[in-house]
Design a protein around this motif. Sequence first.
Motif, mmCIF file in Angstrom:
data_model
loop_
_atom_site.group_PDB
_atom_site.id
_atom_site.type_symbol
_atom_site.label_atom_id
_atom_site.label_comp_id
_atom_site.label_asym_id
_atom_site.label_seq_id
_atom_site.Cartn_x
_atom_site.Cartn_y
_atom_site.Cartn_z
ATOM 1 N N TYR A 168 -1.400 -10.683 -3.055
ATOM 2 C CA TYR A 168 -1.302 -9.734 -1.957
ATOM 3 C C TYR A 168 -2.053 -10.244 -0.729
ATOM 4 N N ALA A 169 -1.445 -10.044 0.443
ATOM 5 C CA ALA A 169 -2.066 -10.442 1.709
ATOM 6 C C ALA A 169 -2.401 -9.231 2.574
ATOM 7 N N THR A 170 -1.489 -8.261 2.642
ATOM 8 C CA THR A 170 -1.724 -7.073 3.455
ATOM 9 C C THR A 170 -1.166 -5.837 2.762
ATOM 10 N N ILE A 171 -1.781 -4.693 3.052
ATOM 11 C CA ILE A 171 -1.225 -3.393 2.688
ATOM 12 C C ILE A 171 -1.106 -2.622 3.999
ATOM 13 N N LEU A 172 0.125 -2.328 4.375
ATOM 14 C CA LEU A 172 0.410 -1.710 5.669
ATOM 15 C C LEU A 172 0.899 -0.290 5.444
ATOM 16 N N TYR A 173 0.132 0.667 5.925
ATOM 17 C CA TYR A 173 0.483 2.067 5.679
ATOM 18 C C TYR A 173 1.462 2.568 6.729
ATOM 19 N N THR A 174 2.519 3.200 6.235
ATOM 20 C CA THR A 174 3.565 3.711 7.108
ATOM 21 C C THR A 174 3.859 5.147 6.736
ATOM 22 N N SER A 175 4.312 5.937 7.703
ATOM 23 C CA SER A 175 4.641 7.322 7.434
ATOM 24 C C SER A 175 5.770 7.393 6.426
ATOM 25 N N GLY A 176 5.618 8.254 5.446
ATOM 26 C CA GLY A 176 6.638 8.384 4.408
ATOM 27 C C GLY A 176 7.351 9.709 4.475
ATOM 28 N N THR A 177 8.463 9.810 3.776
ATOM 29 C CA THR A 177 9.230 11.050 3.786
ATOM 30 C C THR A 177 8.502 12.160 3.050
ATOM 31 N N THR A 178 7.494 11.811 2.255
ATOM 32 C CA THR A 178 6.717 12.831 1.564
ATOM 33 C C THR A 178 5.621 13.384 2.456
ATOM 34 N N GLY A 179 5.433 12.798 3.611
ATOM 35 C CA GLY A 179 4.393 13.254 4.529
ATOM 36 C C GLY A 179 3.115 12.457 4.393
ATOM 37 N N PRO A 181 1.107 8.907 3.977
ATOM 38 C CA PRO A 181 1.398 7.500 4.253
ATOM 39 C C PRO A 181 1.581 6.699 2.960
ATOM 40 N N LYS A 182 2.453 5.704 3.037
ATOM 41 C CA LYS A 182 2.677 4.815 1.896
ATOM 42 C C LYS A 182 2.180 3.420 2.258
ATOM 43 N N GLY A 183 1.515 2.785 1.305
ATOM 44 C CA GLY A 183 0.967 1.453 1.537
ATOM 45 C C GLY A 183 1.950 0.374 1.135
ATOM 46 N N VAL A 184 2.539 -0.292 2.120
ATOM 47 C CA VAL A 184 3.519 -1.352 1.869
ATOM 48 C C VAL A 184 2.774 -2.655 1.571
ATOM 49 N N ILE A 185 3.035 -3.213 0.398
ATOM 50 C CA ILE A 185 2.343 -4.434 -0.026
ATOM 51 C C ILE A 185 3.156 -5.655 0.363
ATOM 52 N N HIS A 186 2.512 -6.575 1.100
ATOM 53 C CA HIS A 186 3.126 -7.870 1.395
ATOM 54 C C HIS A 186 2.253 -9.000 0.863
ATOM 55 N N MET A 382 9.072 -6.332 0.543
ATOM 56 C CA MET A 382 7.753 -5.994 0.005
ATOM 57 C C MET A 382 7.709 -6.093 -1.517
ATOM 58 N N GLU A 383 6.474 -6.200 -2.053
ATOM 59 C CA GLU A 383 6.268 -6.129 -3.486
ATOM 60 C C GLU A 383 6.430 -4.703 -3.985
ATOM 61 N N GLY A 384 6.150 -3.741 -3.117
ATOM 62 C CA GLY A 384 6.246 -2.334 -3.487
ATOM 63 C C GLY A 384 5.229 -1.527 -2.706
ATOM 64 N N TYR A 385 5.079 -0.259 -3.078
ATOM 65 C CA TYR A 385 4.107 0.617 -2.435
ATOM 66 C C TYR A 385 2.838 0.682 -3.288
ATOM 67 N N TRP A 386 1.707 0.564 -2.620
ATOM 68 C CA TRP A 386 0.412 0.546 -3.306
ATOM 69 C C TRP A 386 0.191 1.859 -4.069
ATOM 70 N N LEU A 387 0.016 1.715 -5.402
ATOM 71 C CA LEU A 387 -0.285 2.843 -6.291
ATOM 72 C C LEU A 387 0.789 3.932 -6.261
ATOM 73 N N GLN A 388 2.013 3.571 -5.886
ATOM 74 C CA GLN A 388 3.104 4.547 -5.863
ATOM 75 C C GLN A 388 4.358 3.936 -6.511
ATOM 76 N N PRO A 389 4.322 3.714 -7.825
ATOM 77 C CA PRO A 389 5.454 3.056 -8.498
ATOM 78 C C PRO A 389 6.750 3.851 -8.429
ATOM 79 N N GLU A 390 6.644 5.194 -8.402
ATOM 80 C CA GLU A 390 7.869 5.991 -8.331
ATOM 81 C C GLU A 390 8.577 5.779 -6.998
ATOM 82 N N GLU A 391 7.792 5.749 -5.916
ATOM 83 C CA GLU A 391 8.371 5.495 -4.585
ATOM 84 C C GLU A 391 8.989 4.105 -4.537
ATOM 85 N N THR A 392 8.324 3.134 -5.155
ATOM 86 C CA THR A 392 8.845 1.760 -5.184
ATOM 87 C C THR A 392 10.192 1.718 -5.900
ATOM 88 N N ALA A 393 10.258 2.399 -7.040
ATOM 89 C CA ALA A 393 11.497 2.401 -7.827
ATOM 90 C C ALA A 393 12.640 3.082 -7.089
#
Length: 530
Positions: A168-179, A181-186, A382-393
Amino acid sequence: MHVPIRIDDVLRRTVRLYPDVTAVVEGDQRWTYSKLQEEIHQLARAMNNLGVTKGTRVAVLSPNTTAMMEIYFACFQLGAVVVPLNTRLLSLDYEYIVNHSGAELFFVDAELVHHIEPVKDQLHSVKNFVLTPAPNFPQQLEGWVSFQSFIEAESTTPLITPIEETDYATILYTSGTTGKPKGVIHTHRTLYFNMINTIIHLRAQDHDVLLHTLPIFHVNGWGTPFAFTAVGAKHVMLRKIDPVLIHHLIKTEGVSVACMAPTVLNMLLNEPKFETDKLNQPVRAVLAGSAPPPAFVRKVEQEFGWEFLQVYGMTECAPFITVSPVKNHLKSIEENKKFRLKAKAGIPMLNVELRVVDVDGEDVPADGISVGEIVARGNMVMEGYWLQPEETARSIVNGWYYTGDMGTIDEEGYIDIVDRKKDIIISGGENISSIEIEAALYEHPAILETAVIAVPHEKWGEVPHAFVVVRSGQQLTEEALVEFCRGHLPHFKCPKGISFVSELPKTGSGKIQKIHLRKDFWEGKERLVN
């Protein structure tokens, strides 16, 4: 032998080839590439002394500064993970993101420290706080270490941790549909592939001068700190958007590239200074977001004499996935059609696979009319969302990232975005969750029901607009409700207009039909995004 690619390798190459070339300009200060690398080595050692190692999350809240760029590269050298924070959030947002990321070290610009002080004691994972410099702000503050004192005693000997390109190099938080923020892993790999695409499609070269009009916290400034460093170009930092200052920097520093949100470019197009003092040097104006009207592209290219480059992407794709050049065999088409083509999202970049699919996952016809969801696959996803496997799936299915953007594709492969599947409003380059606004509105005791949509806006592209059903016997005014929202949300997320209605249109199952709410606002427009 396989050698892992890592994003900080590009700086070391540039230092070998361009040691005395100006790397960064910030106000009256200048750094050569060799000086920049020395400070990064010092910073990496100082961070390591505090226990920052491979995998440690490091948060940073800063406008565009040299210090922020140094933090990126120092973290990459150590294998640490950068968590950049949007400078326009509220204190409680920072509390949530920093705690959710588990950041152990927190760098904060002196101008922004007032956002952190109210929640500083609630940042449970943070062990050390470092204050980065800002003009006309104190460099010393109780409970904080000043950036200069943090690094000045350290050695300039390199400290580079072996890593894998999938680290992992960065975790970039973006507004999510759940309200929330989701951490996007790159990873180093996803950032590297985006960097290569940026170099190729934005044609970055060593004679370029990049003006950082785009916040570096936004998906690493679209990768420009890495791409233009890789070729030995000059970076010009800009703390705040100021059209007159931008004119001055273009003129004095010889700026040749500027990446920006549509609102920023619109500000420049309407700044009188650009009319009274014409600039002669060519500039590549790189725009991302909603497609502008052809007249907008015409003004950039014919009146300013700049080159207009439309790109499309999202945080989850590091971010670029398309670019909109006019193919060589299409250059003889009628001028307005050419401008319209340049305003589209465009064709896939290298190393990117794109499809436009229907609800069954089948490709829609390439007729420029049939609408489907844009899905992407490639090394930049992205690799997925940090600590949010359901959102990633939900977002990555069989290796394809589902963007949530609805578009068409024509026989030449050009994608045009026409609507948004997710309830995300893009206003002035900022992602705003309509659900987050709705949640804030529902805190008001007089509100029975509410729905928030995006409506077109001349300056910001689109802005939030709320439909509100007031409880029986209660009264509300637009002014009072906007003021209420400002107590719960950053100002840029608050509705810019409110419609009081007796009921909201719903489906048979009770789901609010936002498409009917949008209809009057978007009447006569070709697409439902702006």
